[in-house]
Motif scaffolding. Structure first.
Motif, PDB file in Angstrom:
ATOM      1  N   GLY A  78       0.821  -1.206   0.000  1.00  0.00           N
ATOM      2  CA  GLY A  78       0.000   0.000   0.000  1.00  0.00           C
ATOM      3  C   GLY A  78       0.853   1.253   0.000  1.00  0.00           C
ATOM      4  O   GLY A  78       1.755   1.391   0.836  1.00  0.00           O
ATOM      5  N   GLY A  84      -0.354   4.487   0.261  1.00  0.00           N
ATOM      6  CA  GLY A  84      -1.085   5.655   0.771  1.00  0.00           C
ATOM      7  C   GLY A  84      -0.193   6.387   1.767  1.00  0.00           C
ATOM      8  O   GLY A  84       1.008   6.108   1.872  1.00  0.00           O
ATOM      9  N   ALA A 126       0.146   6.082   4.927  1.00  0.00           N
ATOM     10  CA  ALA A 126       0.814   5.183   5.882  1.00  0.00           C
ATOM     11  C   ALA A 126       1.998   4.484   5.223  1.00  0.00           C
ATOM     12  O   ALA A 126       3.115   4.465   5.772  1.00  0.00           O
ATOM     13  N   GLY A 127       1.775   3.945   4.040  1.00  0.00           N
ATOM     14  CA  GLY A 127       2.837   3.212   3.337  1.00  0.00           C
ATOM     15  C   GLY A 127       3.987   4.124   2.941  1.00  0.00           C
ATOM     16  O   GLY A 127       5.163   3.768   3.083  1.00  0.00           O
ATOM     17  N   GLY A 179      -3.183   0.490  -6.836  1.00  0.00           N
ATOM     18  CA  GLY A 179      -3.956   1.605  -7.394  1.00  0.00           C
ATOM     19  C   GLY A 179      -3.029   2.763  -7.692  1.00  0.00           C
ATOM     20  O   GLY A 179      -2.005   2.610  -8.363  1.00  0.00           O
ATOM     21  N   VAL A 180      -3.384   3.918  -7.147  1.00  0.00           N
ATOM     22  CA  VAL A 180      -2.583   5.124  -7.388  1.00  0.00           C
ATOM     23  C   VAL A 180      -1.857   5.489  -6.100  1.00  0.00           C
ATOM     24  O   VAL A 180      -2.474   5.523  -5.028  1.00  0.00           O
ATOM     25  N   GLY A 234      -0.519   7.413  -3.078  1.00  0.00           N
ATOM     26  CA  GLY A 234      -1.238   8.500  -2.399  1.00  0.00           C
ATOM     27  C   GLY A 234      -2.495   7.956  -1.737  1.00  0.00           C
ATOM     28  O   GLY A 234      -2.968   8.496  -0.759  1.00  0.00           O
ATOM     29  N   GLU A 238      -9.795  18.538  -1.328  1.00  0.00           N
ATOM     30  CA  GLU A 238      -9.394  19.518  -0.325  1.00  0.00           C
ATOM     31  C   GLU A 238      -8.830  18.854   0.909  1.00  0.00           C
ATOM     32  O   GLU A 238      -9.538  18.124   1.600  1.00  0.00           O
ATOM     33  N   ILE A 239      -7.555  19.090   1.163  1.00  0.00           N
ATOM     34  CA  ILE A 239      -6.971  18.654   2.433  1.00  0.00           C
ATOM     35  C   ILE A 239      -6.535  19.930   3.140  1.00  0.00           C
ATOM     36  O   ILE A 239      -5.730  20.697   2.602  1.00  0.00           O
ATOM     37  N   SER A 254      -1.765  -8.209  -4.079  1.00  0.00           N
ATOM     38  CA  SER A 254      -0.715  -8.871  -3.308  1.00  0.00           C
ATOM     39  C   SER A 254      -1.330  -9.545  -2.100  1.00  0.00           C
ATOM     40  O   SER A 254      -2.364  -9.096  -1.591  1.00  0.00           O
ATOM     41  N   ALA A 305      -0.283  -1.709   4.819  1.00  0.00           N
ATOM     42  CA  ALA A 305      -0.777  -0.318   4.855  1.00  0.00           C
ATOM     43  C   ALA A 305      -1.797  -0.162   3.732  1.00  0.00           C
ATOM     44  O   ALA A 305      -1.700   0.717   2.891  1.00  0.00           O
ATOM     45  N   THR A 306      -2.767  -1.073   3.741  1.00  0.00           N
ATOM     46  CA  THR A 306      -3.670  -1.199   2.593  1.00  0.00           C
ATOM     47  C   THR A 306      -4.929  -0.344   2.699  1.00  0.00           C
ATOM     48  O   THR A 306      -5.763  -0.362   1.800  1.00  0.00           O
ATOM     49  N   GLY A 307      -5.104   0.368   3.808  1.00  0.00           N
ATOM     50  CA  GLY A 307      -6.179   1.349   3.881  1.00  0.00           C
ATOM     51  C   GLY A 307      -7.581   0.785   3.986  1.00  0.00           C
ATOM     52  O   GLY A 307      -7.801  -0.343   4.470  1.00  0.00           O
ATOM     53  N   ASP A 321      -9.391  -2.632   3.804  1.00  0.00           N
ATOM     54  CA  ASP A 321      -8.881  -3.429   2.678  1.00  0.00           C
ATOM     55  C   ASP A 321      -7.854  -4.409   3.251  1.00  0.00           C
ATOM     56  O   ASP A 321      -6.645  -4.229   3.100  1.00  0.00           O
ATOM     57  N   GLY A 380      -2.040   2.627   9.492  1.00  0.00           N
ATOM     58  CA  GLY A 380      -3.014   3.429   8.752  1.00  0.00           C
ATOM     59  C   GLY A 380      -4.440   2.969   8.940  1.00  0.00           C
ATOM     60  O   GLY A 380      -4.791   2.299   9.916  1.00  0.00           O
ATOM     61  N   ARG A 421      -9.252   7.954  11.608  1.00  0.00           N
ATOM     62  CA  ARG A 421      -8.682   7.578  10.308  1.00  0.00           C
ATOM     63  C   ARG A 421      -8.496   8.833   9.466  1.00  0.00           C
ATOM     64  O   ARG A 421      -9.436   9.316   8.843  1.00  0.00           O
TER      65      ARG A 421
HETATM   66  C1  LIG Z   1     -13.258  11.502   0.061  1.00  0.00           C
HETATM   67  C2  LIG Z   1     -12.232  11.478   1.161  1.00  0.00           C
HETATM   68  C3  LIG Z   1     -11.866  12.649   1.785  1.00  0.00           C
HETATM   69  C4  LIG Z   1     -10.891  12.645   2.806  1.00  0.00           C
HETATM   70  N1  LIG Z   1     -10.507  13.820   3.368  1.00  0.00           N
HETATM   71  C5  LIG Z   1      -9.510  13.837   4.287  1.00  0.00           C
HETATM   72  C6  LIG Z   1      -9.016  15.068   4.814  1.00  0.00           C
HETATM   73  O1  LIG Z   1      -9.461  16.142   4.471  1.00  0.00           O
HETATM   74  N2  LIG Z   1      -8.018  15.004   5.748  1.00  0.00           N
HETATM   75  C7  LIG Z   1      -7.481  13.820   6.170  1.00  0.00           C
HETATM   76  O2  LIG Z   1      -6.567  13.836   6.993  1.00  0.00           O
HETATM   77  N3  LIG Z   1      -7.930  12.645   5.687  1.00  0.00           N
HETATM   78  C8  LIG Z   1      -8.930  12.630   4.760  1.00  0.00           C
HETATM   79  N4  LIG Z   1      -9.390  11.433   4.263  1.00  0.00           N
HETATM   80  C9  LIG Z   1      -8.897  10.180   4.882  1.00  0.00           C
HETATM   81  C10 LIG Z   1      -7.504   9.821   4.367  1.00  0.00           C
HETATM   82  O3  LIG Z   1      -7.520   9.811   2.960  1.00  0.00           O
HETATM   83  C11 LIG Z   1      -7.129   8.452   4.924  1.00  0.00           C
HETATM   84  O4  LIG Z   1      -7.201   8.459   6.325  1.00  0.00           O
HETATM   85  C12 LIG Z   1      -5.712   8.073   4.512  1.00  0.00           C
HETATM   86  O5  LIG Z   1      -5.573   8.112   3.127  1.00  0.00           O
HETATM   87  C13 LIG Z   1      -5.369   6.677   5.026  1.00  0.00           C
HETATM   88  O6  LIG Z   1      -4.106   6.345   4.557  1.00  0.00           O
HETATM   89  P1  LIG Z   1      -3.627   4.817   4.433  1.00  0.00           P
HETATM   90  O7  LIG Z   1      -2.260   4.891   3.880  1.00  0.00           O
HETATM   91  O8  LIG Z   1      -3.873   4.118   5.699  1.00  0.00           O
HETATM   92  O9  LIG Z   1      -4.624   4.138   3.402  1.00  0.00           O
HETATM   93  P2  LIG Z   1      -5.044   4.506   1.922  1.00  0.00           P
HETATM   94  O10 LIG Z   1      -4.932   5.945   1.663  1.00  0.00           O
HETATM   95  O11 LIG Z   1      -6.363   3.860   1.725  1.00  0.00           O
HETATM   96  O12 LIG Z   1      -3.961   3.766   1.017  1.00  0.00           O
HETATM   97  C14 LIG Z   1      -3.887   2.375   0.922  1.00  0.00           C
HETATM   98  C15 LIG Z   1      -3.281   1.992  -0.409  1.00  0.00           C
HETATM   99  O13 LIG Z   1      -3.085   0.575  -0.416  1.00  0.00           O
HETATM  100  C16 LIG Z   1      -3.407   0.076  -1.701  1.00  0.00           C
HETATM  101  N5  LIG Z   1      -3.753  -1.340  -1.557  1.00  0.00           N
HETATM  102  C17 LIG Z   1      -4.815  -1.886  -0.883  1.00  0.00           C
HETATM  103  N6  LIG Z   1      -4.761  -3.223  -0.914  1.00  0.00           N
HETATM  104  C18 LIG Z   1      -3.668  -3.547  -1.632  1.00  0.00           C
HETATM  105  C19 LIG Z   1      -3.074  -4.788  -2.017  1.00  0.00           C
HETATM  106  N7  LIG Z   1      -3.591  -5.976  -1.655  1.00  0.00           N
HETATM  107  N8  LIG Z   1      -1.945  -4.761  -2.745  1.00  0.00           N
HETATM  108  C20 LIG Z   1      -1.389  -3.564  -3.124  1.00  0.00           C
HETATM  109  N9  LIG Z   1      -1.902  -2.365  -2.789  1.00  0.00           N
HETATM  110  C21 LIG Z   1      -3.019  -2.351  -2.041  1.00  0.00           C
HETATM  111  C22 LIG Z   1      -4.554   0.948  -2.156  1.00  0.00           C
HETATM  112  O14 LIG Z   1      -4.650   0.947  -3.559  1.00  0.00           O
HETATM  113  C23 LIG Z   1      -4.188   2.304  -1.575  1.00  0.00           C
HETATM  114  O15 LIG Z   1      -3.466   3.106  -2.491  1.00  0.00           O
HETATM  115  C24 LIG Z   1     -10.324  11.412   3.228  1.00  0.00           C
HETATM  116  C25 LIG Z   1     -10.709  10.217   2.590  1.00  0.00           C
HETATM  117  C26 LIG Z   1     -11.636  10.259   1.560  1.00  0.00           C
HETATM  118  C27 LIG Z   1     -11.996   8.981   0.865  1.00  0.00           C
END
Ligand SMILES: Cc1cc2nc3c(=O)[nH]c(=O)nc-3n(C[C@H](O)[C@H](O)[C@H](O)COP(=O)(O)OP(=O)(O)OC[C@H]3O[C@@H](n4cnc5c(N)ncnc54)[C@H](O)[C@@H]3O)c2cc1C
Length: 400
Positions: free
Chosen positions: A10, A12, A14-15, A35-36, A38, A46-47, A82, A112-114, A244, A277, A285
């Motif tokens: 992941g 994002g 966290a990753g 995916g993408v 970020g 808007e963040i 994965s 860190a799959t979100g 996820d 994450g 979150r």
């Molecule tokens: C519409 C929206 C608005 C938001 N607004 C805010 C805001 O204003 N401020 C704020 O602080 N937070 C905001 N958030 C929340 C913030 O985006 C999340 O808390 C943050 O992105 C979490 O990060 P993460 O790295 O844990 O997970 P994610 O951002 O979900 O990233 C996880 C990544 O892992 C990848 N992945 C998943 N499974 C697999 C796999 N099996 N193999 C390979 N890759 C995989 C995914 O494709 C993804 O890119 C918002 C979220 C959304 C949806």
């Protein structure tokens, strides 16, 4: 088989944060992303609450995070999926890309799959996804220029994304099943001051109707039971999230719903597998907490990897080792360890001192957890003899 010290699943916040900390700690890091880079923030325009970044679009912040990780020469690899498997004491990540399957052995893994937004589950939703039913205002908002739309939900995301949608839509209904929103006060105040927003409280969506495109919502007031029609061209679902967690589902302990349980070092129930994450069971979150988790997970993984490498080279790989296992939180055992060291020195015997408290996993793996304080004779990684010491008088005999 391909090998890396740290594999992060992941890319994002966290990753990416784990990758930055991991690389700076000198680890060989591979990030896998399906995916993408970020992550979820790409779905918002808007963040404004990430300290130091007073305003950015989600994709700008995602790009910044990616570039920061790339600056430290992190390898970010695009995969279709994965999955993690444990084989003996090895941790394997199996990645798929097209028809190709690659197995990667990792010393440590950070999951860190979100998370993603839940479906509402009402009639018509599944059929009309992509045809007016959306889970991403940034991605789809512009399609609704001049139309009326609805948002379902009452938390921060629903209220903030509802506000964002007023840039395009002529009217945004926010349908919430309770009598007030659960979002931050400032987000609620901003939304309610927006003349294009109309909250519809105490209401649920029963059915989404439309011939090829969303045309109407059948909504029900949960207090009065009244059912009515709400003609809209689009409906955005923000009704909670799901983790996820598929890549480690059933492997690590999770709470109801699949949110992965960790301790405050981000360690999961499986040695060497960390989670960071949104995928984790946690209170908040957001980008900042995901980034923080990633940093902690990377530092904990780094210390785990170093500990494993050190223990392997001192305990498991040599032909013969005599080691004294004790607990550094037991005063009597610490005193005994000093005595063992001095007796060993006087006898010219080499004894490796292992703090079984700090190296609990290795101590357990060798079957010594309940035998401390003890001298173990280990041959090529196999414990051949264990002598538990009751007091200093036992040392001489055990080292004979
Ligand atoms: C519409 C929206 C608005 C938001 N607004 C805010 C805001 O204003 N401020 C704020 O602080 N937070 C905001 N958030 C929340 C913030 O985006 C999340 O808390 C943050 O992105 C979490 O990060 P993460 O790295 O844990 O997970 P994610 O951002 O979900 O990233 C996880 C990544 O892992 C990848 N992945 C998943 N499974 C697999 C796999 N099996 N193999 C390979 N890759 C995989 C995914 O494709 C993804 O890119 C918002 C979220 C959304 C949806």
């Amino acid at each position: 088989m391909e090998k890396h010290e740290l594999v992060i699943i992941g890319a994002g916040p966290a990753g990416m944060s784990a990758a930055i900390y991991g690389r700076r700690a000198g680890l060989d890091v591979l990030v896998l992303e399906r995916g993408v880079a970020g992550g979820q923030i790409n779905n918002t325009d808007e963040i404004e609450n990430y300290p130091g970044v007073s305003h950015a679009t989600g994709s700008e912040l995602g790009e910044m995070l990616k570039n920061h990780a790339l600056k430290f020469e992190t390898e970010i690899r695009r995969v279709d999926d994965s999955k993690v498997e444990i084989r003996g004491d090895k941790k394997i990540v199996i990645t798929k890309k097209g028809k190709e399957t690659i197995e990667i052995e990792a010393e440590a893994i950070i999951v860190a799959t979100g998370a993603h937004f839940k479906r509402l589950g009402c009639e018509g939703e599944a059929e009309l996804i992509g045809q007016g039913v959306s889970f991403c205002a940034t991605c789809d908002g512009a399609f609704f220029e001049g139309y009326d739309v609805a948002v379902v939900g009452g938390g921060n995301t629903a209220v903030e994304e509802g506000n964002y949608l007023t840039k395009f839509a002529s009217k945004v209904y926010i349908i919430h099943r309770r009598d007030e929103f659960r979002a931050d006060r400032s987000a609620i105040a901003q939304a309610l001051a927006n003349p294009k927003i109309e909250p519809i409280y105490n209401t649920v969506v029963e059915k989404i109707e439309g011939n090829g495109m969303v045309e109407n919502l059948v909504i029900k007031n949960v207090r009065t039971g009244e059912v009515s029609n709400l003609p809209v061209a689009g409906v955005f679902m923000f009704v909670g999230q799901e983790p996820d967690d598929e890549c480690v589902r059933g492997l690590v302990k999770a709470e109801k719903g699949g949110w992965i349980i960790t301790n405050d070092h981000m360690e999961t129930s499986v040695e060497g597998i960390f989670a960071a994450g949104d995928v984790r069971s946690k209170y908040l979150r957001q980008v900042i907490t995901a980034a923080s988790d990633g940093a902690v997970a990377a530092m904990a993984a780094s210390s785990y990897i170093n500990e494993q490498l050190h223990l392997r080279s001192t305990l498991l790989e040599p032909d013969e080792v005599m080691a004294f296992f004790y607990s550094s939180i037991d005063e009597a055992q610490v005193k005994l360890s000093n005595a063992v060291e001095s007796v060993a020195k006087s006898k010219g015997v080499k004894v490796t001192m292992i703090d079984g408290y700090r190296n609990a996993r290795m101590t357990e793996k060798l079957g010594l957890s309940d035998k401390l304080p003890a001298i173990a004779e280990i041959r090529k990684g196999v414990v051949e003899k264990v002598t538990t010491l009751k007091n200093e008088a036992d040392i001489d005999g055990a080292l004979a």
